[in-house]
Design a protein around this motif. Structure first.
Motif, PDB file in Angstrom:
ATOM      1  N   ALA A  49       9.624 -15.831 -51.925  1.00 43.08           N
ATOM      2  CA  ALA A  49       8.263 -15.701 -51.579  1.00 43.08           C
ATOM      3  C   ALA A  49       7.784 -14.784 -50.493  1.00 43.08           C
ATOM      4  O   ALA A  49       8.629 -14.596 -49.429  1.00 43.08           O
ATOM      5  N   GLY A  50       6.887 -14.247 -50.390  1.00 39.46           N
ATOM      6  CA  GLY A  50       6.283 -13.350 -49.300  1.00 39.46           C
ATOM      7  C   GLY A  50       6.861 -11.830 -49.498  1.00 39.46           C
ATOM      8  O   GLY A  50       7.622 -11.590 -50.492  1.00 39.46           O
ATOM      9  N   GLY A  51       6.231 -11.110 -48.780  1.00 39.92           N
ATOM     10  CA  GLY A  51       6.616  -9.585 -48.816  1.00 39.92           C
ATOM     11  C   GLY A  51       5.723  -8.937 -49.594  1.00 39.92           C
ATOM     12  O   GLY A  51       5.410  -8.005 -49.259  1.00 39.92           O
ATOM     13  N   ALA A  52       5.423  -9.245 -50.507  1.00 37.62           N
ATOM     14  CA  ALA A  52       4.565  -8.435 -51.759  1.00 37.62           C
ATOM     15  C   ALA A  52       2.913  -8.987 -51.606  1.00 37.62           C
ATOM     16  O   ALA A  52       2.513 -10.110 -51.924  1.00 37.62           O
ATOM     17  N   GLY A  53       2.128  -8.106 -50.949  1.00 36.72           N
ATOM     18  CA  GLY A  53       0.732  -8.482 -51.047  1.00 36.72           C
ATOM     19  C   GLY A  53       0.638  -9.280 -49.788  1.00 36.72           C
ATOM     20  O   GLY A  53      -0.781  -9.699 -49.695  1.00 36.72           O
ATOM     21  N   ASP A  54       1.185  -9.591 -48.737  1.00 42.54           N
ATOM     22  CA  ASP A  54       1.052 -10.671 -47.748  1.00 42.54           C
ATOM     23  C   ASP A  54       0.877  -9.899 -46.504  1.00 42.54           C
ATOM     24  O   ASP A  54       0.805 -10.399 -45.246  1.00 42.54           O
ATOM     25  N   GLY A  55       0.930  -8.434 -46.757  1.00 40.83           N
ATOM     26  CA  GLY A  55       0.650  -7.684 -45.451  1.00 40.83           C
ATOM     27  C   GLY A  55       1.827  -7.609 -44.622  1.00 40.83           C
ATOM     28  O   GLY A  55       2.072  -6.648 -43.775  1.00 40.83           O
ATOM     29  N   CYS A  56       3.044  -7.941 -45.081  1.00 40.86           N
ATOM     30  CA  CYS A  56       4.447  -7.889 -44.496  1.00 40.86           C
ATOM     31  C   CYS A  56       5.232  -6.764 -45.320  1.00 40.86           C
ATOM     32  O   CYS A  56       5.097  -7.240 -46.481  1.00 40.86           O
ATOM     33  N   PRO A  57       6.016  -5.985 -44.792  1.00 44.12           N
ATOM     34  CA  PRO A  57       6.747  -5.204 -45.407  1.00 44.12           C
ATOM     35  C   PRO A  57       7.922  -5.843 -46.093  1.00 44.12           C
ATOM     36  O   PRO A  57       8.135  -6.936 -45.475  1.00 44.12           O
ATOM     37  N   PRO A  58       8.156  -5.431 -47.328  1.00 48.37           N
ATOM     38  CA  PRO A  58       9.571  -6.171 -48.205  1.00 48.37           C
ATOM     39  C   PRO A  58      10.749  -5.920 -47.011  1.00 48.37           C
ATOM     40  O   PRO A  58      11.040  -5.212 -46.319  1.00 48.37           O
ATOM     41  N   VAL A  59      11.611  -7.079 -47.169  1.00 44.85           N
ATOM     42  CA  VAL A  59      12.995  -7.106 -46.429  1.00 44.85           C
ATOM     43  C   VAL A  59      13.928  -6.430 -47.181  1.00 44.85           C
ATOM     44  O   VAL A  59      14.136  -6.655 -48.378  1.00 44.85           O
ATOM     45  N   ARG A  60      14.553  -5.386 -46.746  1.00 45.09           N
ATOM     46  CA  ARG A  60      15.563  -4.650 -47.624  1.00 45.09           C
ATOM     47  C   ARG A  60      16.495  -5.557 -48.082  1.00 45.09           C
ATOM     48  O   ARG A  60      17.256  -6.313 -47.272  1.00 45.09           O
ATOM     49  N   GLY A  61      16.910  -5.638 -49.299  1.00 45.44           N
ATOM     50  CA  GLY A  61      17.982  -6.426 -49.974  1.00 45.44           C
ATOM     51  C   GLY A  61      17.520  -7.720 -50.523  1.00 45.44           C
ATOM     52  O   GLY A  61      18.097  -8.507 -51.138  1.00 45.44           O
ATOM     53  N   ALA A  62      16.308  -8.167 -49.814  1.00 42.40           N
ATOM     54  CA  ALA A  62      15.893  -9.361 -50.261  1.00 42.40           C
ATOM     55  C   ALA A  62      15.038  -9.219 -51.525  1.00 42.40           C
ATOM     56  O   ALA A  62      14.581 -10.619 -52.127  1.00 42.40           O
ATOM     57  N   LEU A  63      14.414  -8.191 -52.038  1.00 43.80           N
ATOM     58  CA  LEU A  63      13.644  -7.819 -52.835  1.00 43.80           C
ATOM     59  C   LEU A  63      14.106  -6.814 -53.853  1.00 43.80           C
ATOM     60  O   LEU A  63      14.990  -6.420 -53.389  1.00 43.80           O
ATOM     61  N   CYS A  64      13.731  -7.014 -55.037  1.00 42.04           N
ATOM     62  CA  CYS A  64      13.920  -5.592 -55.684  1.00 42.04           C
ATOM     63  C   CYS A  64      12.455  -4.725 -55.700  1.00 42.04           C
ATOM     64  O   CYS A  64      11.826  -4.920 -56.539  1.00 42.04           O
ATOM     65  N   PRO A  65      12.763  -3.860 -54.759  1.00 41.53           N
ATOM     66  CA  PRO A  65      11.629  -2.790 -54.737  1.00 41.53           C
ATOM     67  C   PRO A  65      11.535  -1.811 -55.747  1.00 41.53           C
ATOM     68  O   PRO A  65      12.266  -0.768 -55.516  1.00 41.53           O
ATOM     69  N   PRO A  66      11.161  -1.799 -56.982  1.00 39.97           N
ATOM     70  CA  PRO A  66      11.282  -0.902 -57.819  1.00 39.97           C
ATOM     71  C   PRO A  66      11.000   0.768 -57.432  1.00 39.97           C
ATOM     72  O   PRO A  66      11.807   1.721 -57.701  1.00 39.97           O
ATOM     73  N   ARG A  67       9.853   0.731 -56.486  1.00 41.38           N
ATOM     74  CA  ARG A  67       9.476   2.096 -55.966  1.00 41.38           C
ATOM     75  C   ARG A  67      10.609   2.688 -55.271  1.00 41.38           C
ATOM     76  O   ARG A  67      10.760   3.816 -55.457  1.00 41.38           O
ATOM     77  N   GLU A  68      11.164   2.032 -54.242  1.00 42.07           N
ATOM     78  CA  GLU A  68      12.227   2.115 -53.677  1.00 42.07           C
ATOM     79  C   GLU A  68      13.501   2.672 -54.274  1.00 42.07           C
ATOM     80  O   GLU A  68      14.165   3.852 -53.956  1.00 42.07           O
ATOM     81  N   LEU A  69      13.898   1.999 -55.429  1.00 37.57           N
ATOM     82  CA  LEU A  69      15.023   2.364 -56.297  1.00 37.57           C
ATOM     83  C   LEU A  69      14.482   3.589 -57.117  1.00 37.57           C
ATOM     84  O   LEU A  69      15.425   4.539 -57.105  1.00 37.57           O
ATOM     85  N   GLU A  70      13.363   3.945 -57.433  1.00 35.70           N
ATOM     86  CA  GLU A  70      13.006   5.240 -58.077  1.00 35.70           C
ATOM     87  C   GLU A  70      13.063   6.245 -57.232  1.00 35.70           C
ATOM     88  O   GLU A  70      13.520   7.417 -57.708  1.00 35.70           O
ATOM     89  N   GLU A  71      12.691   6.076 -55.901  1.00 43.75           N
ATOM     90  CA  GLU A  71      12.872   7.141 -54.840  1.00 43.75           C
ATOM     91  C   GLU A  71      14.207   7.590 -54.492  1.00 43.75           C
ATOM     92  O   GLU A  71      14.502   8.637 -54.479  1.00 43.75           O
ATOM     93  N   VAL A  72      15.102   6.530 -54.406  1.00 44.09           N
ATOM     94  CA  VAL A  72      16.664   6.808 -54.149  1.00 44.09           C
ATOM     95  C   VAL A  72      17.180   7.729 -55.039  1.00 44.09           C
ATOM     96  O   VAL A  72      17.836   8.468 -55.095  1.00 44.09           O
ATOM     97  N   GLU A  73      17.016   7.299 -56.360  1.00 40.70           N
ATOM     98  CA  GLU A  73      17.243   7.828 -57.626  1.00 40.70           C
ATOM     99  C   GLU A  73      16.729   9.130 -57.928  1.00 40.70           C
ATOM    100  O   GLU A  73      17.850   9.940 -58.522  1.00 40.70           O
ATOM    101  N   ALA A  74      15.481   9.443 -57.491  1.00 39.83           N
ATOM    102  CA  ALA A  74      15.261  10.631 -57.440  1.00 39.83           C
ATOM    103  C   ALA A  74      15.627  11.576 -56.473  1.00 39.83           C
ATOM    104  O   ALA A  74      16.079  12.926 -57.036  1.00 39.83           O
ATOM    105  N   ALA A  75      16.047  11.205 -55.344  1.00 36.04           N
ATOM    106  CA  ALA A  75      16.920  11.689 -54.393  1.00 36.04           C
ATOM    107  C   ALA A  75      17.917  12.408 -54.657  1.00 36.04           C
ATOM    108  O   ALA A  75      18.366  13.544 -54.636  1.00 36.04           O
TER     109      ALA A  75
END
Length: 92
Positions: A20-46
């Motif tokens: 719970a938390g991280g998405a939509g609550d004003g707090c940035p997601p914690v790396r490794g705690a969530l699956c941020p699909p956008r971040e994964l897409e950006e890493v794979e694009a790089a």
């Protein structure tokens, strides 16, 4: 660095539901705690840009992305000048 982040992001997606938390609550997601699909897409694009020999070039102006920016944000698509301009346009 990108391969390591890709592996970690993929593993976090497989481990189970996001806490719970991280998405939509004003707090940035914690790396490794969530699956941020956008971040994964950006890493794979790089990684794809590396394979194509286009890594380190700004997708907007065609100039070089600074070394310090790439060390801080290895998946960056734009130089700092273009990224700042995009952020200002988004704020309007």
């Amino acid at each position: 660095m990108l391969l390591s982040r890709q592996s970690a992001l993929r593993a976090s997606c497989v481990e189970g539901p996001a806490p719970a938390g991280g998405a939509g609550d004003g707090c940035p997601p914690v790396r490794g705690a969530l699956c941020p699909p956008r971040e994964l897409e950006e890493v794979e694009a790089a990684l794809e840009r590396i394979a194509q020999g286009r890594f380190g070039g700004c997708e907007q102006c065609g100039g070089a992305i600074g070394r310090q920016r790439l060390l801080a944000v290895p998946e960056a698509r734009c130089c700092l000048t273009c990224a700042d301009a995009r952020a200002r346009d988004t704020d309007r």
